[in-house]
Design a protein around this motif. Structure first.
Motif, PDB file in Angstrom:
ATOM      1  N   GLU A 113      77.749  35.665 105.717  1.00  0.00           N
ATOM      2  CA  GLU A 113      76.623  35.796 104.803  1.00  0.00           C
ATOM      3  C   GLU A 113      75.819  34.491 104.801  1.00  0.00           C
ATOM      4  O   GLU A 113      76.345  33.443 104.456  1.00  0.00           O
ATOM      5  CB  GLU A 113      77.124  36.073 103.379  1.00  0.00           C
ATOM      6  N   ASP A 114      74.569  34.567 105.209  1.00  0.00           N
ATOM      7  CA  ASP A 114      73.713  33.387 105.232  1.00  0.00           C
ATOM      8  C   ASP A 114      72.779  33.455 104.033  1.00  0.00           C
ATOM      9  O   ASP A 114      71.833  34.246 104.002  1.00  0.00           O
ATOM     10  CB  ASP A 114      72.911  33.344 106.538  1.00  0.00           C
ATOM     11  N   TRP A 115      73.043  32.627 103.027  1.00  0.00           N
ATOM     12  CA  TRP A 115      72.265  32.671 101.787  1.00  0.00           C
ATOM     13  C   TRP A 115      70.887  32.058 101.965  1.00  0.00           C
ATOM     14  O   TRP A 115      70.003  32.249 101.130  1.00  0.00           O
ATOM     15  CB  TRP A 115      73.020  31.942 100.671  1.00  0.00           C
ATOM     16  N   THR A 116      70.670  31.297 103.027  1.00  0.00           N
ATOM     17  CA  THR A 116      69.374  30.653 103.218  1.00  0.00           C
ATOM     18  C   THR A 116      68.422  31.487 104.071  1.00  0.00           C
ATOM     19  O   THR A 116      67.259  31.139 104.196  1.00  0.00           O
ATOM     20  CB  THR A 116      69.559  29.287 103.889  1.00  0.00           C
ATOM     21  N   GLU A 117      68.914  32.567 104.642  1.00  0.00           N
ATOM     22  CA  GLU A 117      68.067  33.395 105.498  1.00  0.00           C
ATOM     23  C   GLU A 117      67.036  34.148 104.652  1.00  0.00           C
ATOM     24  O   GLU A 117      67.354  34.685 103.603  1.00  0.00           O
ATOM     25  CB  GLU A 117      68.940  34.396 106.255  1.00  0.00           C
ATOM     26  N   GLN A 118      65.800  34.162 105.136  1.00  0.00           N
ATOM     27  CA  GLN A 118      64.735  34.846 104.412  1.00  0.00           C
ATOM     28  C   GLN A 118      64.853  36.349 104.625  1.00  0.00           C
ATOM     29  O   GLN A 118      65.126  36.822 105.730  1.00  0.00           O
ATOM     30  CB  GLN A 118      63.369  34.347 104.877  1.00  0.00           C
ATOM     31  N   ASP A 119      64.620  37.084 103.545  1.00  0.00           N
ATOM     32  CA  ASP A 119      64.664  38.539 103.610  1.00  0.00           C
ATOM     33  C   ASP A 119      63.531  39.026 104.519  1.00  0.00           C
ATOM     34  O   ASP A 119      62.407  38.524 104.452  1.00  0.00           O
ATOM     35  CB  ASP A 119      64.484  39.092 102.194  1.00  0.00           C
ATOM     36  N   PRO A 120      63.780  40.005 105.394  1.00  0.00           N
ATOM     37  CA  PRO A 120      62.714  40.493 106.286  1.00  0.00           C
ATOM     38  C   PRO A 120      61.508  41.043 105.531  1.00  0.00           C
ATOM     39  O   PRO A 120      60.372  40.898 105.986  1.00  0.00           O
ATOM     40  CB  PRO A 120      63.398  41.586 107.096  1.00  0.00           C
ATOM     41  N   ILE A 121      61.734  41.623 104.383  1.00  0.00           N
ATOM     42  CA  ILE A 121      60.612  42.154 103.591  1.00  0.00           C
ATOM     43  C   ILE A 121      59.734  41.006 103.113  1.00  0.00           C
ATOM     44  O   ILE A 121      58.503  41.071 103.169  1.00  0.00           O
ATOM     45  CB  ILE A 121      61.137  42.988 102.411  1.00  0.00           C
ATOM     46  N   ASP A 122      60.382  39.912 102.646  1.00  0.00           N
ATOM     47  CA  ASP A 122      59.608  38.752 102.201  1.00  0.00           C
ATOM     48  C   ASP A 122      58.846  38.114 103.362  1.00  0.00           C
ATOM     49  O   ASP A 122      57.707  37.664 103.191  1.00  0.00           O
ATOM     50  CB  ASP A 122      60.533  37.713 101.561  1.00  0.00           C
ATOM     51  N   GLU A 154      57.707  39.641 105.966  1.00  0.00           N
ATOM     52  CA  GLU A 154      56.583  40.526 106.268  1.00  0.00           C
ATOM     53  C   GLU A 154      55.443  40.331 105.262  1.00  0.00           C
ATOM     54  O   GLU A 154      54.271  40.273 105.638  1.00  0.00           O
ATOM     55  CB  GLU A 154      57.071  41.976 106.242  1.00  0.00           C
TER      56      GLU A 154
END
Length: 75
Positions: A11-20, A22
């Motif tokens: 689990e990477d907590w720093t990864e940006q959500d793909p929806i965000d 976009e």
């Protein structure tokens, strides 16, 4: 001690959500179409917005106490 679960390594907590990501890309596209310059990061961050006003307030508080309270007891 608490029995909190350990974070899982996948689990990477720093990864940006793909929806965000976009939405950010769409906002940048709209701003570019409107002729606005790209958004710059702030230069000072919390130092100017938090620390500087607290420093100024502290100086004013000490000056006010020195001018109005000090003469009451030692004047």
């Amino acid at each position: 001690m608490t029995n909190a679960p350990a974070p899982t390594p996948e689990e990477d907590w720093t990864e940006q959500d793909p929806i965000d990501a976009e939405i950010d890309a769409r906002v940048a596209q709209v701003h570019q179409a409107a002729g606005l310059p790209p958004e710059r990061p702030t230069r000072f961050g919390p130092m100017v917005t938090i620390a500087l006003p607290m420093l100024i307030a502290g100086i004013l508080l000490i000056a006010g106490l020195w001018m109005f309270v000090f003469p009451l007891f030692f004047g």
